[in-house]
Design a protein around this motif. Structure first.
Motif, PDB file in Angstrom:
ATOM      1  N   GLU A  69      19.583  32.665  30.055  1.00  0.00           N
ATOM      2  CA  GLU A  69      19.074  31.605  29.568  1.00  0.00           C
ATOM      3  C   GLU A  69      18.564  32.023  28.140  1.00  0.00           C
ATOM      4  OE1 GLU A  69      16.294  29.628  31.957  1.00  0.00           O
ATOM      5  OE2 GLU A  69      17.723  29.216  33.469  1.00  0.00           O
ATOM      6  N   VAL A  70      17.823  32.764  27.971  1.00  0.00           N
ATOM      7  CA  VAL A  70      17.625  33.527  26.515  1.00  0.00           C
ATOM      8  C   VAL A  70      18.503  33.505  25.557  1.00  0.00           C
ATOM      9  CG1 VAL A  70      16.338  35.243  25.087  1.00  0.00           C
ATOM     10  CG2 VAL A  70      15.332  34.520  27.344  1.00  0.00           C
ATOM     11  N   THR A  79      20.723  23.081  26.382  1.00  0.00           N
ATOM     12  CA  THR A  79      20.277  22.749  27.602  1.00  0.00           C
ATOM     13  C   THR A  79      19.516  23.617  28.319  1.00  0.00           C
ATOM     14  OG1 THR A  79      22.187  23.830  28.514  1.00  0.00           O
ATOM     15  CG2 THR A  79      22.716  21.557  27.776  1.00  0.00           C
ATOM     16  N   VAL A  80      19.495  24.936  27.937  1.00  0.00           N
ATOM     17  CA  VAL A  80      18.481  25.736  28.716  1.00  0.00           C
ATOM     18  C   VAL A  80      17.125  25.943  28.126  1.00  0.00           C
ATOM     19  CG1 VAL A  80      20.359  26.982  29.634  1.00  0.00           C
ATOM     20  CG2 VAL A  80      19.662  27.757  27.196  1.00  0.00           C
TER      21      VAL A  80
END
Ligand code: ADP
Ligand code: MG
Length: 143
Positions: A69-70, A79-80
């Motif tokens: 995600e990072v 979107t994250v």
């Protein structure tokens, strides 16, 4: 069934009786210092990114999800989440995750050979393209 004694091989320093448990005290600020000043007093298992990922990091689902995600976000995927709050019990791997983020943020594509199981190599940033802000217990990264 294979027993744990057959499947797990203790590290050589444990067999030799020279193991120093302080080696495994994960701390973020020496890693940041290592990148900023080029030196650090902490064991190289934490400062040498290749060794950190190859020898000292088990690819847990939590670690894989956070790194994905990072570095998806840093690669432009809106979107994250931009902000992550790491919550585990003491010793659950928060600092280890921050150290992993720090190595990847600084070295990015240079770690292509060591990162396969933990993060899609396509998400590795170009070396030097990420600004890292970090302290003794917190860090963040962005570009
Ligand atoms: N995924 C992992 N693979 C291997 N060792 C890990 C992993 N996560 C944590 N550790 C090790 O476990 C110990 C405790 O982790 P740490 O990150 O300090 O926990 P926390 O910051 O949540 O208290 C440290 O020695 C750390 O390097
Ligand atoms: Mg910690």
């Amino acid at each position: 069934m294979i027993s744990v004694l057959q499947t797990c091989q203790p590290r050589p320093e444990i067999l030799a009786g020279t193991f120093n448990p302080e080696v495994f005290t994960a701390s973020l600020s020496p890693i940041i210092d290592f990148y900023r000043k080029g030196r650090s007093s902490i064991d190289h298992i934490y400062t040498n990114a290749q060794q950190f990922f190859d020898e000292a990091t088990y690819p847990t689902q939590g670690l894989k999800t956070t790194l994905t995600e990072v570095f998806s976000r840093i690669a432009g995927d809106m979107t994250v989440p931009a902000i992550h709050r790491l919550e585990t019990a003491f010793g659950g791997g928060k600092t280890h995750t921050l150290i992993a983020c720090t190595h990847i943020a600084y070295q990015g594509k240079k770690l292509e050979g060591s990162i396969g199981e933990i993060l899609d190599p396509n998400l590795l940033p170009a070396p030097g393209s990420v600004s890292v802000v970090g302290g003794s217990s917190n860090t963040c990264a962005g570009n």
